[in-house]
Scaffold this active site. Structure first.
Site, PDB file in Angstrom:
ATOM      1  N   ASN A  51       0.824  -1.220   0.000  1.00 18.28           N
ATOM      2  CA  ASN A  51       0.000   0.000   0.000  1.00 18.28           C
ATOM      3  C   ASN A  51       0.855   1.266   0.000  1.00 18.28           C
ATOM      4  OD1 ASN A  51       0.843   0.376   2.716  1.00 18.28           O
ATOM      5  ND2 ASN A  51      -0.893  -0.815   3.475  1.00 18.28           N
ATOM      6  N   GLY A  65       4.320   6.059   4.421  1.00 14.73           N
ATOM      7  CA  GLY A  65       4.166   4.615   4.348  1.00 14.73           C
ATOM      8  C   GLY A  65       3.634   3.912   5.573  1.00 14.73           C
ATOM      9  N   ASP A 215     -12.729  15.520  16.742  1.00 12.06           N
ATOM     10  CA  ASP A 215     -11.965  16.632  16.198  1.00 12.06           C
ATOM     11  C   ASP A 215     -12.820  17.901  16.138  1.00 12.06           C
ATOM     12  OD1 ASP A 215      -9.531  17.556  14.700  1.00 12.06           O
ATOM     13  OD2 ASP A 215     -11.009  17.850  13.112  1.00 12.06           O
ATOM     14  N   GLU A 244     -11.857  17.506  21.417  1.00 15.27           N
ATOM     15  CA  GLU A 244     -10.838  18.530  21.214  1.00 15.27           C
ATOM     16  C   GLU A 244     -11.526  19.882  21.118  1.00 15.27           C
ATOM     17  OE1 GLU A 244      -7.587  19.936  17.869  1.00 15.27           O
ATOM     18  OE2 GLU A 244      -9.708  19.641  17.439  1.00 15.27           O
ATOM     19  N   ASP A 312      -0.585  18.966  16.219  1.00 13.39           N
ATOM     20  CA  ASP A 312      -0.925  20.349  15.879  1.00 13.39           C
ATOM     21  C   ASP A 312      -0.014  21.366  16.566  1.00 13.39           C
ATOM     22  OD1 ASP A 312      -3.124  19.710  14.223  1.00 13.39           O
ATOM     23  OD2 ASP A 312      -4.395  19.414  15.981  1.00 13.39           O
TER      24      ASP A 312
END
Length: 510
Positions: A51, A65, A215, A244, A312
């Site tokens: 993948n 990856g 989120d 959050e 973040d």
């Protein structure tokens, strides 16, 4: 024979040095007992080359990856550090370039860069075999930039009008504006609301996950969260919703708890941590002040997620280096606080190797499993102590002493009392704790560095080296241990007999 003699000789010293730790009571496990390891899937571990389309590890905004099989392969590594749950960045199918998972294209598919639905199911099963929980990141606020719905006339009213947020304190703008240009979903539309809630319930039923990290909570109406929480929790008992709400005011964050969200990422504490623990000789009082606010404003303050950094924010290591500090000693000290203070400690992947990184995407570098393991070994100690001592997970929290960065905290749960001493200064510190602050006539048994503090008539004198921490259990004084002395005498007597017969046998053979 030399090895046997050495082992026999060392036995009494090993017995003497062993410090008993109070056994944790067998109580039902709750979310405040967990410790969470946070993983950005693409940047963690690559175990499936099939993948690896579009992978370019030299592009900080490209795919590197990492995949679900890679996470499964490292579950033992994570568990050995003492973590009992993992939180994954969104694994739903993203539009091209969404290595981080927040540009969702399909809410019902696993992104092919990360693997398949079977890979996710396997990950959850393997985690559960290890008594670990799995939390997925759920995004209800927006879609990717080029979602097919944007070109569907039947779904024109699924999005708010495209407008930027100019005043982040304006709740209407915060809920209806397009964050970073991402199409903002209109959750007040019954069709949108039903779609998102059905998708959230579907993933629980399909994979048996244990929680969602929600989120951008503040950018979605509270009325939506109320219904979302009720329906999602109807699917699985004790399902965690960790929100959050990126804000500085704990009162603003806590208000969302009225709508069914269990706990929140503790940004006010994060601000205090980065102010006080990224350099020496800073008062630790702000850390405790945050707890005082949390006790006041939150219904369940023990379900707040505490952290040093995340995907973040600038890496904790970078902040320490900017302050010309040793990131390893800084990280160990900061984690000592996180693992001993109230809340659910959340550690971002890479913190265990003091990974460096500035603003996004530099804070999302590929994990290196061949780095130095000094912090890892320290985390293992912290994780084991938090597991063994219920007071570190459930106890009340009291500040006994603080001066210019030297602090002593107390946590008490039922009959167990622990004392946490953290020296955030550049010098060795001596602290006197009175008999009014701690029960008199006891001793403090150090569990990180093996320190032992016996009380005198005035109380306890704790001495801590610079930039280090110690966890103590309060216990009865050991006094003269007659059985131990008897055992010691017996061991030496056996040792003497062993030498006598060995010498006698040696004479016969010459």
């Amino acid at each position: 024979m030399g090895n046997r003699v050495f082992a026999l000789f060392m036995l009494p010293f090993l017995l003497f040095c062993a410090v008993p730790v109070q056994a944790a009571e067998k109580e039902e496990r709750t979310w405040q007992d967990e410790a969470i390891y946070f993983i950005m899937v693409d940047r963690f571990n690559n175990m499936d080359p099939t993948n690896d389309q579009d992978v370019n590890v030299n592009d900080p905004k490209g795919y590197h990856g990492g995949d679900l099989k890679g996470v499964t392969a490292k579950l033992d590594y994570i568990k050995d550090m003492g973590f009992t749950a993992i939180w994954l960045t969104p694994i739903f199918k993203n539009e091209p370039g969404g290595y981080h998972g927040y540009w969702i294209q399909d809410f019902y598919k696993v992104d092919p860069h990360f693997g398949t639905m079977e890979d996710l199911k396997t990950l959850v099963k393997e985690a559960h075999k290890r008594n670990m929980k799995v939390i997925l990141d759920f995004v209800a606020n927006h879609t990717g930039y080029h979602h097919p719905w944007l070109n569907d006339p039947a779904k024109k009213d699924w999005f708010h009008e495209k407008k930027e947020i100019f005043d982040w304190n304006d709740q209407k703008q915060a809920e209806n504006g397009w964050i970073y240009g991402l199409p903002d979903l209109a959750q007040e539309n019954p069709e949108v609301k039903r779609y998102l809630i059905d998708a959230a319930k579907w993933w629980i039923k399909q994979t048996d996950i244990d929680g969602y990290r929600l989120d951008t909570v503040r950018h979605v109406p509270k009325s939506f969260w109320k219904e979302f929480s009720k329906e999602v929790k109807s699917v699985k008992k004790d399902f965690l919703l960790l929100g959050e709400v990126w804000a500085d005011d704990p009162r603003y964050i806590a208000d969302y708890g009225k709508y069914g969200i269990d706990g929140f990422i503790d940004y006010p504490l994060y601000n205090a941590v980065t102010t006080t623990l990224t350099k020496r000789d800073q008062s630790l009082r702000p850390l405790y002040d945050v707890w005082e606010y949390n006790k006041t404003f939150y219904d369940r303050p023990y379900l707040l997620g505490t952290f040093l950094d995340n995907h973040d924010t600038v890496r904790f290591t970078k902040l320490a280096l900017d302050n010309k500090q040793n990131p390893i000693s800084r990280t160990k000290l900061a984690l000592s606080y996180l693992f001993s203070a109230p809340g659910i400690p959340i550690m971002y992947y890479g913190t265990e190797i003091a990974m460096n990184g500035g603003e996004d995407p530099d804070n999302r570098r590929l994990m290196n499993f061949r780095a130095d393991d000094e912090i890892i070994q320290y985390i293992k100690k912290l994780g084991e102590l938090r597991k063994q001592l219920p007071s570190l997970r459930r106890g009340d929290f009291t500040l006994l002493y603080e001066k210019d960065g030297m602090a002593v905290f107390k946590r008490q749960y039922k009959e167990e009392t622990t004392v946490i001493a953290i020296n955030n200064t550049s010098k060795t510190q001596k602290v006197h704790i009175t008999n009014e602050q701690l029960a008199p006539g006891k001793e403090l048994r150090g569990l990180l560095a093996g320190d032992l503090v016996r009380s005198d008539s005035e109380g306890y004198d704790i001495i801590i080296n610079r930039e280090t921490a110690e966890f103590y259990v309060v216990a009865d004084k050991t006094g003269i241990n007659i059985p131990f002395i008897a055992a010691l005498v017996a061991v030496y007597a056996l040792f003497a007999l062993f030498l006598y017969f060995a010498k006698k046998r040696s004479k016969r053979t010459t």
